[in-house]
Every structure is written in C-alpha cells, then in structure tokens.
Design a protein around this motif. Structure first.
Motif, PDB file in Angstrom:
ATOM      1  N   GLY A   1      65.299  51.585  23.324  1.00  0.00           N
ATOM      2  CA  GLY A   1      64.211  52.478  23.669  1.00  0.00           C
ATOM      3  C   GLY A   1      63.456  52.969  22.452  1.00  0.00           C
TER       4      GLY A   1
ATOM      5  N   HIS B   1      64.630  51.791  27.399  1.00  0.00           N
ATOM      6  CA  HIS B   1      64.825  53.131  27.948  1.00  0.00           C
ATOM      7  C   HIS B   1      65.757  53.909  27.047  1.00  0.00           C
ATOM      8  CE1 HIS B   1      68.964  52.554  29.378  1.00  0.00           C
ATOM      9  NE2 HIS B   1      68.602  51.374  29.839  1.00  0.00           N
TER      10      HIS B   1
ATOM     11  N   GLU C   1      76.380  59.087  22.230  1.00  0.00           N
ATOM     12  CA  GLU C   1      75.531  60.193  22.620  1.00  0.00           C
ATOM     13  C   GLU C   1      74.227  60.030  21.857  1.00  0.00           C
ATOM     14  OE1 GLU C   1      77.289  64.022  22.257  1.00  0.00           O
ATOM     15  OE2 GLU C   1      79.186  63.438  23.173  1.00  0.00           O
ATOM     16  N   PRO C   2      73.119  60.624  22.355  1.00  0.00           N
ATOM     17  CA  PRO C   2      71.833  60.464  21.681  1.00  0.00           C
ATOM     18  C   PRO C   2      71.918  60.830  20.198  1.00  0.00           C
ATOM     19  CG  PRO C   2      71.513  61.492  23.814  1.00  0.00           C
ATOM     20  CD  PRO C   2      72.996  61.401  23.609  1.00  0.00           C
TER      21      PRO C   2
ATOM     22  N   ARG D   1      62.598  55.993  21.617  1.00  0.00           N
ATOM     23  CA  ARG D   1      63.202  57.173  20.995  1.00  0.00           C
ATOM     24  C   ARG D   1      64.318  56.760  20.045  1.00  0.00           C
ATOM     25  NH1 ARG D   1      63.325  61.815  18.461  1.00  0.00           N
ATOM     26  NH2 ARG D   1      65.157  63.113  18.929  1.00  0.00           N
TER      27      ARG D   1
ATOM     28  N   GLU E   1      68.984  65.748  30.316  1.00  0.00           N
ATOM     29  CA  GLU E   1      67.841  65.159  29.616  1.00  0.00           C
ATOM     30  C   GLU E   1      68.242  64.661  28.232  1.00  0.00           C
ATOM     31  OE1 GLU E   1      64.969  68.276  29.647  1.00  0.00           O
ATOM     32  OE2 GLU E   1      64.392  67.971  31.760  1.00  0.00           O
ATOM     33  N   GLU E   2      69.051  65.451  27.537  1.00  0.00           N
ATOM     34  CA  GLU E   2      69.487  65.060  26.195  1.00  0.00           C
ATOM     35  C   GLU E   2      70.405  63.847  26.222  1.00  0.00           C
ATOM     36  OE1 GLU E   2      69.381  69.568  24.237  1.00  0.00           O
ATOM     37  OE2 GLU E   2      71.292  68.598  24.701  1.00  0.00           O
TER      38      GLU E   2
ATOM     39  N   ASN F   1      70.268  61.552  28.534  1.00  0.00           N
ATOM     40  CA  ASN F   1      69.547  60.460  29.195  1.00  0.00           C
ATOM     41  C   ASN F   1      70.241  59.993  30.475  1.00  0.00           C
ATOM     42  OD1 ASN F   1      67.398  58.642  29.472  1.00  0.00           O
ATOM     43  ND2 ASN F   1      68.485  57.021  28.374  1.00  0.00           N
TER      44      ASN F   1
END
Length: 270
Positions: A226, A270, A204-205, A228, A92-93, A95
């Motif tokens: 996205g 996204h 990475e996020p 976020r 989830e982290e 994506n």
C-alpha cells in the motif's frame, strides 16, 4: 446435529492457549471478531490479539467496541465511562474493519441472567439495534467476499505449490510474509554474497519498515504494498520495488541486480 449456518466460538480475553487451539482446530475459519472496550489498557491488549491473528493466518473480520457509553435514563445524557472511540481509532491504525459499538444498558444484565438474548428480550433497545447493524455489516462483508474467496483459494494453492518447490519464494504482499530473506550484495553490485532468513516481529502498522531498517536493508522487493507502507519505507531510507512476480528469491534478486526484473501492477495496494 444438523448443518450449521454459523459456528461462533467465544474465547477468553488475550492470546492464550484457547484462541490458539481454536485457530489450529478450525483451519478454515472465516475469521475472528475482536472485542474491546474503549479504554487504552484494553485497546493495547487487543492490538496484541490482532497481531496474534495475523501470525496464525486468521483473518480479522472486524473490531467491536463494547461498553461504549451509558445514556442516563433520567436526563438522557450520554456518559463515556470508559473513554471515547478507542476501538474505532485502534481499528483504523491496525487497518482492520470497525464494526460498531455496543452501549452499556442495565437491561443487558437482566437479559443475560434470564438466558434471553437482548435482541429478543428488548429488540427496540439501543443495544439490540447496534447488534443488528453489526450483524448486517458482517453479512454484507460475507456476500462481497464470496467471489474473492475463489481467487484467494487459488492464490493460496499457488503459494503452497511454490513452497513445495522452494522454501524461499516470494509473497504477493509484504505484510503477509512469514519470513524475510535479507540479501547481502557483493562489492561488484552484481552477485549475492550472503543470505539470511529472518522471522519478522508481529505485524503492526510501521513495524516492518523500522525493523528492516535496523537490519540494514536498503531495498525491498515485494509483489504488492500500500501507498502508506511505501511512505513509511521511504522515511526509513528504504527503496521499494513493487509488482515483482512470484518465484524463487534468488532468481528475483539476480534479475533486479542485472537490471531486468520484470514487474507488473501493484498486486495488493491496501
């Protein structure tokens, strides 16, 4: 050898020479299935594997959590020997899709030693059922992406043509960029004073907003991003402009500075 339905290459853990060789030799691979165990030391290593896949443009089909709990055959209690949901949380982290979990079962050892797959040796076991659910997810994902592949190939061809015309062309999604062009604007706010081409760290996020802030960026122009990611850029005091159409960076920046940059819908939200 006849026509293959699927070719699966089992690589050793990590980001060594073997995965790199596979990524280079099989240029049109559908993607990678990343396997982890729940504990954090394994999860952190798998994060680097996902970053590696993104660097070599190998799609990540999903994350599979192995050794995910053991059910006592005597009392039926589920024991999370290596921790809980490490693979799911990491997916989830990062994506990426989470495919599912494979439990620990002693019969798996017997099956492996005999050379008979668990899904054949004991098809009603929890492990065999879990494998079935994971394969079904992959097959469904493949069907859903059939039409999208045509669009993706067309966009890739367009990107290749763009690279032929200029080494400094825009990308449709900021997270897929291999390089960033950092542009310094003159005191008049209308001219390009200096440009610098930078290679970003592994994606990475949260990485790119912080990194670009450290480079002194105040505005990022992208084809798509996205919500976020836009929020993370705002936290780093960077204005985001999305929907920029493809083209040479110089022309895009000059249009932005002149106040006539044409934008369309967010290309990749996204």
């Amino acid at each position: 050898m006849g026509r293959l339905d699927y070719l699966i290459v089992d690589s050793p853990p990590g980001t060594g020479d073997e995965p790199l060789a596979v990524a280079q030799l099989i240029g049109n691979a559908d993607g990678a299935i990343v396997v982890t165990t729940p504990q954090q030391v394994a999860v952190q290593d798998v994060r680097r594997c996902i970053a590696f896949c993104r660097q070599v443009e190998l799609p990540v089909l999903g994350v599979l959590e192995n050794m995910s709990g053991f059910t006592c055959p005597k009392c039926g209690e589920l024991v999370r020997i290596f921790g809980t949901d490490g693979g799911r949380t990491m997916a989830e982290e990062m994506n990426v899709p989470y495919l599912g979990a494979i439990p620990i079962e002693p019969d798996m050892v017997v099956s492996g030693d005999s050379g008979t797959p668990m899904v054949q040796a004991n098809p009603h076991s929890e492990s065999a059922k879990a494998f079935g659910r994971i394969v079904q997810k992959l097959l469904e994902s493949e069907l859903r992406s059939t039409d999208a592949k045509t669009c993706s190939l067309a966009r890739r061809a367009a990107n290749e043509n763009c690279r032929t015309r200029s080494q400094r062309c825009s990308c449709s999604h900021f997270g897929h960029c291999e390089q960033f062009v950092l542009v310094d604007v003159g005191a008049d706010g209308k001219t390009i004073a200096h440009q610098q081409v930078l290679t970003p760290p592994p994606h990475e996020p949260g990485t790119f907003p912080k990194w670009l802030h450290e480079q002194g960026a105040t505005v990022i122009i992208a084809g798509g991003m996205g919500s976020r990611a836009q929020s993370l850029f705002a936290q780093n005091h960077i204005q985001v402009v999305v929907g920029a159409n493809g083209g040479e960076v110089d022309a895009i920046v000059r249009s932005f500075l002149d106040g006539n940059l044409e934008t369309s819908a967010n290309i990749c939200d996204h």
